[in-house]
Motif scaffolding. Sequence first.
Motif, PDB file in Angstrom:
ATOM      1  N   SER A  99      62.419  33.689  95.060  1.00 28.54           N
ATOM      2  CA  SER A  99      61.739  34.476  94.022  1.00 28.54           C
ATOM      3  C   SER A  99      60.288  34.681  94.441  1.00 28.54           C
ATOM      4  CB  SER A  99      61.786  33.753  92.679  1.00 28.54           C
ATOM      5  OG  SER A  99      60.934  32.628  92.677  1.00 28.54           O
ATOM      6  N   LEU A 100      59.656  35.642  93.823  1.00 27.62           N
ATOM      7  CA  LEU A 100      58.253  35.896  94.093  1.00 27.62           C
ATOM      8  C   LEU A 100      57.410  34.707  93.647  1.00 27.62           C
ATOM      9  CD1 LEU A 100      56.031  37.722  95.091  1.00 27.62           C
ATOM     10  CD2 LEU A 100      56.001  38.826  92.843  1.00 27.62           C
ATOM     11  N   MET A 101      57.748  34.118  92.481  1.00 32.54           N
ATOM     12  CA  MET A 101      57.011  32.955  91.993  1.00 32.54           C
ATOM     13  C   MET A 101      57.104  31.795  92.974  1.00 32.54           C
ATOM     14  SD  MET A 101      55.123  33.218  89.633  1.00 32.54           S
ATOM     15  CE  MET A 101      54.657  32.887  87.989  1.00 32.54           C
ATOM     16  N   ALA A 102      58.297  31.546  93.498  1.00 34.06           N
ATOM     17  CA  ALA A 102      58.472  30.473  94.471  1.00 34.06           C
ATOM     18  C   ALA A 102      57.670  30.775  95.729  1.00 34.06           C
ATOM     19  CB  ALA A 102      59.946  30.283  94.803  1.00 34.06           C
ATOM     20  N   ARG A 103      57.578  32.026  96.085  1.00 42.99           N
ATOM     21  CA  ARG A 103      56.815  32.437  97.260  1.00 42.99           C
ATOM     22  C   ARG A 103      55.329  32.127  97.061  1.00 42.99           C
ATOM     23  NH1 ARG A 103      58.186  32.900 102.279  1.00 42.99           N
ATOM     24  NH2 ARG A 103      58.991  34.939 102.724  1.00 42.99           N
ATOM     25  N   LEU A 104      54.837  32.347  95.847  1.00 43.58           N
ATOM     26  CA  LEU A 104      53.425  32.136  95.555  1.00 43.58           C
ATOM     27  C   LEU A 104      53.080  30.677  95.271  1.00 43.58           C
ATOM     28  CD1 LEU A 104      52.845  35.235  93.253  1.00 43.58           C
ATOM     29  CD2 LEU A 104      52.170  34.975  95.644  1.00 43.58           C
ATOM     30  N   ARG A 105      53.887  30.019  94.477  1.00 46.41           N
ATOM     31  CA  ARG A 105      53.580  28.664  94.018  1.00 46.41           C
ATOM     32  C   ARG A 105      54.326  27.559  94.751  1.00 46.41           C
ATOM     33  NH1 ARG A 105      53.398  29.460  87.486  1.00 46.41           N
ATOM     34  NH2 ARG A 105      51.597  30.837  87.488  1.00 46.41           N
ATOM     35  N   GLY A 106      55.327  27.925  95.492  1.00 43.64           N
ATOM     36  CA  GLY A 106      56.179  26.935  96.139  1.00 43.64           C
ATOM     37  C   GLY A 106      57.451  26.758  95.332  1.00 43.64           C
ATOM     38  N   ALA A 107      58.467  26.281  95.995  1.00 44.39           N
ATOM     39  CA  ALA A 107      59.771  26.112  95.355  1.00 44.39           C
ATOM     40  C   ALA A 107      59.877  24.728  94.736  1.00 44.39           C
ATOM     41  CB  ALA A 107      60.889  26.310  96.376  1.00 44.39           C
ATOM     42  N   GLU A 108      60.568  24.653  93.619  1.00 45.61           N
ATOM     43  CA  GLU A 108      60.854  23.381  92.962  1.00 45.61           C
ATOM     44  C   GLU A 108      62.184  22.859  93.499  1.00 45.61           C
ATOM     45  OE1 GLU A 108      59.216  21.550  90.521  1.00 45.61           O
ATOM     46  OE2 GLU A 108      57.525  22.893  90.895  1.00 45.61           O
ATOM     47  N   LEU A 109      62.180  21.636  93.966  1.00 45.93           N
ATOM     48  CA  LEU A 109      63.415  21.022  94.442  1.00 45.93           C
ATOM     49  C   LEU A 109      63.976  20.098  93.374  1.00 45.93           C
ATOM     50  CD1 LEU A 109      62.504  20.050  98.115  1.00 45.93           C
ATOM     51  CD2 LEU A 109      63.866  21.995  97.330  1.00 45.93           C
ATOM     52  N   THR A 110      65.278  20.114  93.229  1.00 45.59           N
ATOM     53  CA  THR A 110      65.970  19.232  92.299  1.00 45.59           C
ATOM     54  C   THR A 110      66.821  18.264  93.110  1.00 45.59           C
ATOM     55  OG1 THR A 110      66.097  21.039  90.704  1.00 45.59           O
ATOM     56  CG2 THR A 110      67.569  19.178  90.353  1.00 45.59           C
ATOM     57  N   PRO A 111      66.680  16.961  92.848  1.00 47.79           N
ATOM     58  CA  PRO A 111      67.515  15.997  93.585  1.00 47.79           C
ATOM     59  C   PRO A 111      69.001  16.260  93.353  1.00 47.79           C
ATOM     60  CG  PRO A 111      65.804  14.865  92.338  1.00 47.79           C
ATOM     61  CD  PRO A 111      65.799  16.297  91.891  1.00 47.79           C
ATOM     62  N   SER A 112      69.790  15.914  94.353  1.00 49.94           N
ATOM     63  CA  SER A 112      71.239  16.065  94.284  1.00 49.94           C
ATOM     64  C   SER A 112      71.902  14.706  94.469  1.00 49.94           C
ATOM     65  CB  SER A 112      71.732  16.983  95.405  1.00 49.94           C
ATOM     66  OG  SER A 112      71.198  18.271  95.279  1.00 49.94           O
TER      67      SER A 112
END
Length: 144
Positions: A99-112
């Motif tokens: 996403s554009l937001m992830a591109r700007l702010r970084g991606a949120e990772l969720t543990p698996s």
Amino acid sequence: MSETSPDPSWREKASLNAAHQRAELERKRQVQSDQARAMIATFVRAAVAADVPTRRFIAHSYGGGATYRTSVHGWYLRKNESVGVGTDGEFYVLAVQGSLMARLRGAELTPSDPPLVLGQGARDGESIDLSEALDRALHPERPV
């Protein structure tokens, strides 16, 4: 009762059997995940004690074309950097929805939930036991 419609008790039994099989598969998956979590906890303690360097994870888009910064630091477990263990002791699959937001702010990772075999069901040669992957990450100076 007609010849074309199954006996209702047969349907009930089949449904109960399927539910039992799903529950048993989930129980086995949970047991394996618990075993993997214990292995990861041991690895994190050993890696911290041995001062094995960490890296900030980079996530890849599901399509594989884009990369995204993350706030999680840890150790990659595969050469292709598709999974890793964070310093928080969590297991991460490093693929995200772009996403554009992830591109700007970084991606949120969720543990698996961690598996005992990374890439299970993949093409021959692409899967690796978690224990072996953790050992490689703990001893990066060893040749592969």
